[in-house]
Design an enzyme around this catalytic site. Structure first.
Site, PDB file in Angstrom:
ATOM      1  N   HIS A  61       0.872  -1.174   0.000  1.00  0.00           N
ATOM      2  CA  HIS A  61       0.000   0.000   0.000  1.00  0.00           C
ATOM      3  C   HIS A  61       0.907   1.222   0.000  1.00  0.00           C
ATOM      4  O   HIS A  61       2.136   1.089  -0.058  1.00  0.00           O
ATOM      5  CB  HIS A  61      -0.961  -0.009   1.194  1.00  0.00           C
ATOM      6  CG  HIS A  61      -0.300   0.069   2.535  1.00  0.00           C
ATOM      7  ND1 HIS A  61       0.543  -0.917   3.016  1.00  0.00           N
ATOM      8  CD2 HIS A  61      -0.331   1.025   3.509  1.00  0.00           C
ATOM      9  CE1 HIS A  61       0.976  -0.585   4.217  1.00  0.00           C
ATOM     10  NE2 HIS A  61       0.464   0.594   4.526  1.00  0.00           N
ATOM     11  N   HIS A  63       1.174   3.993   2.184  1.00  0.00           N
ATOM     12  CA  HIS A  63       1.511   4.773   3.361  1.00  0.00           C
ATOM     13  C   HIS A  63       3.020   5.015   3.412  1.00  0.00           C
ATOM     14  O   HIS A  63       3.814   4.190   2.939  1.00  0.00           O
ATOM     15  CB  HIS A  63       1.052   4.057   4.630  1.00  0.00           C
ATOM     16  CG  HIS A  63      -0.422   4.214   4.899  1.00  0.00           C
ATOM     17  ND1 HIS A  63      -1.134   3.389   5.745  1.00  0.00           N
ATOM     18  CD2 HIS A  63      -1.324   5.123   4.425  1.00  0.00           C
ATOM     19  CE1 HIS A  63      -2.398   3.773   5.791  1.00  0.00           C
ATOM     20  NE2 HIS A  63      -2.538   4.822   4.998  1.00  0.00           N
ATOM     21  N   ASP A  65       5.366   4.877   5.654  1.00  0.00           N
ATOM     22  CA  ASP A  65       6.328   3.968   6.285  1.00  0.00           C
ATOM     23  C   ASP A  65       6.573   2.710   5.457  1.00  0.00           C
ATOM     24  O   ASP A  65       7.368   1.848   5.849  1.00  0.00           O
ATOM     25  CB  ASP A  65       5.902   3.610   7.712  1.00  0.00           C
ATOM     26  CG  ASP A  65       4.540   2.953   7.812  1.00  0.00           C
ATOM     27  OD1 ASP A  65       3.751   3.052   6.839  1.00  0.00           O
ATOM     28  OD2 ASP A  65       4.250   2.342   8.856  1.00  0.00           O
ATOM     29  N   HIS A  66       5.916   2.623   4.288  1.00  0.00           N
ATOM     30  CA  HIS A  66       6.166   1.512   3.366  1.00  0.00           C
ATOM     31  C   HIS A  66       6.711   1.987   2.017  1.00  0.00           C
ATOM     32  O   HIS A  66       7.019   1.155   1.160  1.00  0.00           O
ATOM     33  CB  HIS A  66       4.874   0.716   3.141  1.00  0.00           C
ATOM     34  CG  HIS A  66       4.420  -0.022   4.352  1.00  0.00           C
ATOM     35  ND1 HIS A  66       4.508  -1.392   4.495  1.00  0.00           N
ATOM     36  CD2 HIS A  66       3.895   0.430   5.526  1.00  0.00           C
ATOM     37  CE1 HIS A  66       4.046  -1.752   5.678  1.00  0.00           C
ATOM     38  NE2 HIS A  66       3.666  -0.655   6.323  1.00  0.00           N
ATOM     39  N   HIS A 144      -6.718  -3.313   5.431  1.00  0.00           N
ATOM     40  CA  HIS A 144      -6.139  -2.115   6.042  1.00  0.00           C
ATOM     41  C   HIS A 144      -7.110  -0.956   5.824  1.00  0.00           C
ATOM     42  O   HIS A 144      -8.197  -1.124   5.256  1.00  0.00           O
ATOM     43  CB  HIS A 144      -4.767  -1.846   5.422  1.00  0.00           C
ATOM     44  CG  HIS A 144      -3.908  -0.929   6.232  1.00  0.00           C
ATOM     45  ND1 HIS A 144      -3.864  -0.968   7.599  1.00  0.00           N
ATOM     46  CD2 HIS A 144      -3.045   0.060   5.860  1.00  0.00           C
ATOM     47  CE1 HIS A 144      -3.014  -0.057   8.038  1.00  0.00           C
ATOM     48  NE2 HIS A 144      -2.515   0.585   7.006  1.00  0.00           N
ATOM     49  N   ASP A 212       0.534  -4.283   5.900  1.00  0.00           N
ATOM     50  CA  ASP A 212      -0.333  -3.851   6.997  1.00  0.00           C
ATOM     51  C   ASP A 212      -1.737  -4.399   6.808  1.00  0.00           C
ATOM     52  O   ASP A 212      -2.356  -4.219   5.755  1.00  0.00           O
ATOM     53  CB  ASP A 212      -0.409  -2.322   7.035  1.00  0.00           C
ATOM     54  CG  ASP A 212       0.877  -1.696   7.502  1.00  0.00           C
ATOM     55  OD1 ASP A 212       1.873  -2.424   7.663  1.00  0.00           O
ATOM     56  OD2 ASP A 212       0.895  -0.470   7.714  1.00  0.00           O
ATOM     57  N   HIS A 271       6.961  -5.326  11.643  1.00  0.00           N
ATOM     58  CA  HIS A 271       6.150  -4.109  11.658  1.00  0.00           C
ATOM     59  C   HIS A 271       5.733  -3.739  13.084  1.00  0.00           C
ATOM     60  O   HIS A 271       4.559  -3.526  13.384  1.00  0.00           O
ATOM     61  CB  HIS A 271       4.911  -4.269  10.753  1.00  0.00           C
ATOM     62  CG  HIS A 271       4.268  -2.962  10.394  1.00  0.00           C
ATOM     63  ND1 HIS A 271       3.189  -2.446  11.077  1.00  0.00           N
ATOM     64  CD2 HIS A 271       4.547  -2.058   9.422  1.00  0.00           C
ATOM     65  CE1 HIS A 271       2.829  -1.291  10.549  1.00  0.00           C
ATOM     66  NE2 HIS A 271       3.642  -1.035   9.539  1.00  0.00           N
TER      67      HIS A 271
END
Length: 308
Positions: A61, A63, A65-66, A144, A212, A271
C-alpha cells in the site's frame, strides 16, 4: 533455493536499530523487494542484499512507512550501475501514488515501469527474463484502512521425469527436455503430454508477506501451507486487539492465529509499533497460539531449500 531477508521491521518511524517495513527474496541472483520504508537502502546493504539486482518492488500500500525509502533506493540503484528496467507493482492507485517519487528521481539511468496487480498470479520471468520460469508472485487482498494487498511468492517444482515412460511412448531423447519443461511433443503424429511421463508436482517453496492488515480470511486462504509468513504484528499485548483492529493492524496473538489457521510452517513477526522496545518480551503471546514463531529483526535471514 531462496534467501529470505527481513530488511526493516519497524512501523511509523525508524529507530536506530529498526528501519521501516521491507523484506527481500533472492533467488538465481535476482531480488524481489517487498515494500520500501525509510532506511531500506542502508539496511539492505547491512543485510547483504544487492540493490542493483532488484528487478521488482512489490508495494502492499502507499503509506509513507512503506514507501518513503523509494527515492533513495532508486537513486542508489542508479549510482550502483543499474541499467535494466525496474518494475514497481502495487494495488489500485499506483500511478498517482508514484508521481512525487518520480518527480524526486527524474533522471534515473533505467526505465521505471509501473504495474497494478490485484488478486492475480504473475510470472516473475515475464517481469524479468533472468528469473526462473517456476517463480510466481500472487497478490491477495488485505484489510487495512486504504487499498492494500499482500503477496505470496512460490517457487514451484514439477514432478520427477520418468525416462522409462518416455521410451515406452517412443519419445526421442532430444525431446525429453521439452516434456520436462512442460511442453507437449509430437511423436509419429501423436501428441505426447508432460503428464504422461512426469509424476505429480512436488512441494515447492512458498513465502507470504502480509503488509499492513487486520486478521482476515483472504490471508488465511492465500497463505495456506506456506513455508514462511512474514506477518505484521504492530501491537504486542492481547488487550490491544481493539486498538489494532481500529487501525487495520494485528497483535502478536492475532498474527499467530493467522499462521495457525493457514497451517503455515513458520511465522516471522514484523512491523512493530515504536512503543515496542523489545519484541521478545511479547513473544509468549504468540507462542501460546503458534509455536514456530520468531520475532523478526533487521537483517534476519534464512535460506530455504526444497524439502527433498
Amino acid at each position: 533455493m531462496i534467501d529470505l531477508t527481513l530488511i526493516g521491521t519497524g512501523a511509523l518511524q525508524p529507530l536506530p536499530d529498526r528501519a521501516l517495513a521491507s523484506a527481500a527474496i533472492t533467488t538465481s541472483g535476482r531480488v524481489l523487494l517487498f515494500d520500501c520504508g525509510e532506511g531500506t537502502q542502508s539496511a539492505a546493504k547491512r543485510a547483504g542484499v544487492s540493490l542493483v539486482k532488484i528487478d521488482v518492488i512489490a508495494l502492499t500500500h502507499y503509506h509513507g512507512d512503506h514507501t518513503y525509502g523509494l527515492p533513495g533506493l532508486l537513486q542508489s540503484m542508479g549510482m550502483g550501475g543499474r541499467a535494466e528496467p525496474v518494475i514497481i507493482i502495487g494495488p489500485q492507485g499506483l500511478e498517482e501514488a508514484m508521481i512525487p517519487f518520480q518527480m524526486l528521481c527524474p533522471y534515473l539511468p533505467f526505465e521505471l515501469k509501473l504495474m497494478e496487480v490485484e488478486n492475480k498470479p504473475v510470472s516473475m520471468q515475464q517481469l524479468h527474463p533472468a528469473w526462473p520460469a517456476n517463480a510466481v508472485l500472487q497478490s491477495f487482498p488485505t484489510a487495512h484502512r486504504v487499498s492494500s494487498q499482500g503477496y505470496r511468492f512460490d517457487l514451484t517444482r514439477s514432478g520427477k521425469f520418468r525416462p522409462e515412460k518416455a521410451k515406452a511412448l517412443g519419445v526421442p531423447v532430444a525431446e525429453w527436455k521439452n516434456l520436462q519443461h512442460g511442453e507437449s511433443v509430437c511423436v509419429n503424429d501423436i501428441l505426447i503430454h508432460p503428464n504422461q511421463v512426469m509424476d505429480d508436482a512436488r512441494r515447492g517453496i512458498s513465502i507470504v508477506y502480509t503488509g499492513d492488515t487486520a486478521y482476515c480470511g483472504d490471508i488465511v486462504q492465500s497463505a495456506s501451507d506456506a513455508d514462511v509468513i512474514i506477518c505484521e504484528a504492530t501491537y504486542g499485548e492481547n488487550d490491544q486487539q481493539t486498538l489494532a483492529e481500529e487501525h487495520g493492524h494485528m497483535t502478536f496473538a492475532q498474527a499467530a492465529q493467522l499462521a495457525r489457521d493457514s497451517q503455515a510452517h513458520s511465522l516471522w513477526l514484523t512491523h512493530y509499533s515504536p512503543m515496542i522496545d523489545e519484541p521478545e518480551n511479547h513473544l509468549e503471546n504468540a507462542k501460546d497460539i503458534f509455536q514456530n514463531v520468531v520475532c523478526g529483526s533487521d537483517g534476519l535471514k534464512e535460506t530455504l531449500c526444497y524439502a527433498d
